[in-house]
Every structure is written in structure tokens, then in C-alpha cells.
Design a protein around this motif. Sequence first.
Motif, PDB file in Angstrom:
ATOM      1  N   UNK A  43      -0.980   3.332  -2.217  1.00 23.91           N
ATOM      2  CA  UNK A  43      -1.176   2.066  -2.922  1.00 23.91           C
ATOM      3  C   UNK A  43      -2.631   1.905  -3.325  1.00 23.91           C
ATOM      4  N   UNK A  44      -2.865   0.978  -4.232  1.00 21.83           N
ATOM      5  CA  UNK A  44      -4.227   0.705  -4.663  1.00 21.83           C
ATOM      6  C   UNK A  44      -4.946  -0.164  -3.639  1.00 21.83           C
ATOM      7  N   UNK A  45      -6.250  -0.070  -3.682  1.00 29.02           N
ATOM      8  CA  UNK A  45      -7.064  -0.922  -2.821  1.00 29.02           C
ATOM      9  C   UNK A  45      -6.911  -2.369  -3.272  1.00 29.02           C
ATOM     10  N   UNK A  46      -6.788  -3.266  -2.293  1.00 26.97           N
ATOM     11  CA  UNK A  46      -6.569  -4.673  -2.614  1.00 26.97           C
ATOM     12  C   UNK A  46      -7.477  -5.563  -1.782  1.00 26.97           C
ATOM     13  N   UNK A  47      -7.786  -6.715  -2.338  1.00 27.97           N
ATOM     14  CA  UNK A  47      -8.588  -7.701  -1.628  1.00 27.97           C
ATOM     15  C   UNK A  47      -7.796  -8.264  -0.460  1.00 27.97           C
ATOM     16  N   UNK A  86       1.301  -7.405  11.138  1.00 27.74           N
ATOM     17  CA  UNK A  86       2.592  -6.861  10.724  1.00 27.74           C
ATOM     18  C   UNK A  86       2.433  -5.397  10.340  1.00 27.74           C
ATOM     19  N   UNK A  87       3.501  -4.634  10.396  1.00 20.99           N
ATOM     20  CA  UNK A  87       3.390  -3.221   9.993  1.00 20.99           C
ATOM     21  C   UNK A  87       2.845  -3.059   8.578  1.00 20.99           C
ATOM     22  N   UNK A  88       3.144  -3.994   7.703  1.00 12.75           N
ATOM     23  CA  UNK A  88       2.644  -3.889   6.330  1.00 12.75           C
ATOM     24  C   UNK A  88       1.147  -4.158   6.220  1.00 12.75           C
ATOM     25  N   UNK A  89       0.493  -4.537   7.298  1.00 17.61           N
ATOM     26  CA  UNK A  89      -0.959  -4.671   7.306  1.00 17.61           C
ATOM     27  C   UNK A  89      -1.646  -3.326   7.545  1.00 17.61           C
ATOM     28  N   UNK A  90      -0.868  -2.320   7.823  1.00 18.86           N
ATOM     29  CA  UNK A  90      -1.423  -0.982   8.080  1.00 18.86           C
ATOM     30  C   UNK A  90      -2.163  -0.454   6.863  1.00 18.86           C
ATOM     31  N   UNK A  91      -3.322   0.150   7.115  1.00 17.63           N
ATOM     32  CA  UNK A  91      -4.105   0.736   6.039  1.00 17.63           C
ATOM     33  C   UNK A  91      -5.528   0.978   6.477  1.00 17.63           C
ATOM     34  N   UNK A  92      -6.316   1.488   5.550  1.00 16.66           N
ATOM     35  CA  UNK A  92      -7.745   1.635   5.784  1.00 16.66           C
ATOM     36  C   UNK A  92      -8.430   0.385   5.246  1.00 16.66           C
ATOM     37  N   UNK A  93      -9.201  -0.243   6.079  1.00 19.97           N
ATOM     38  CA  UNK A  93      -9.904  -1.473   5.715  1.00 19.97           C
ATOM     39  C   UNK A  93     -11.354  -1.139   5.397  1.00 19.97           C
TER      40      UNK A  93
END
Length: 119
Positions: A43-47, A86-93
Motif C-alpha cells: 500500500x501507499x504511505x498514508x498520513x 487493530x491488525x490493520x494498523x500493522x505497517x512501518x511507521x
Amino acid sequence: QVQLVESGGGLVQAGGSLRLSCAASRSVFSINAMGWYRQAPGKQRELVARFTSGARTDYADSVKGRFTISRDNAKNTVYLQMNSLKPEDTGVYYCNAHLVETTWARDYWGQGTQVTVSS
């Protein structure tokens, strides 16, 4: 210029909490906007959340009521308190600093910190 150093990522179960920190190499008052973005796989980077001029805050709709951005001016540090993960919060911050001068504007990024939320 500004250097950003992030910390605080990790693995947490759904419903848990994490706090991210981003230390800047200059006063946060001298930075036009500063905050957090994230990028999930594919996915794209998002705010996620940020401070803008006048200390206003912006949040992604998906995190409102769960995440809180704050800052310690004396430490030149911005925090992201993440609750009810939530699992959908997973990502690189990624920590971001947006600087605007008379003739240019530029974004600076931290190295990123992994957040993994298990279900």
C-alpha cells in the motif's frame, strides 16, 4: 535540515497499546508540520497524525479516537500513543518533518519503525 530518530515499534496483540517517539535534531517550533505516516505492505504511505501550523492536529479517520499525537517541546520530540490497536494498523511507521522556507519546501523522514498487530 533536520534529522529524525524514531523508536517504540514492536509486536502487540489486537487491543493493545504502543507509543512511538520521534526525536528531532532541531526545535519542533521551527518545523512547519511534524507527525507520523505509515505504510502497510503493498500500500501507499498514508498520513496517520500530525501537528500543523499553530499546533493544530490532523488525524486519519481510521485512527481518530484511538491514537493521540503529542509533543515535548523541551525534548524536541513528538509522540504517537496508539491504543486499541487493530491488525490493520500493522505497517512501518515513519516520522515526518515538513520544512518550508522562502524559496523551497522539503520533507524529511525517519528510518521507520515496524508496528505489527496480531489478531
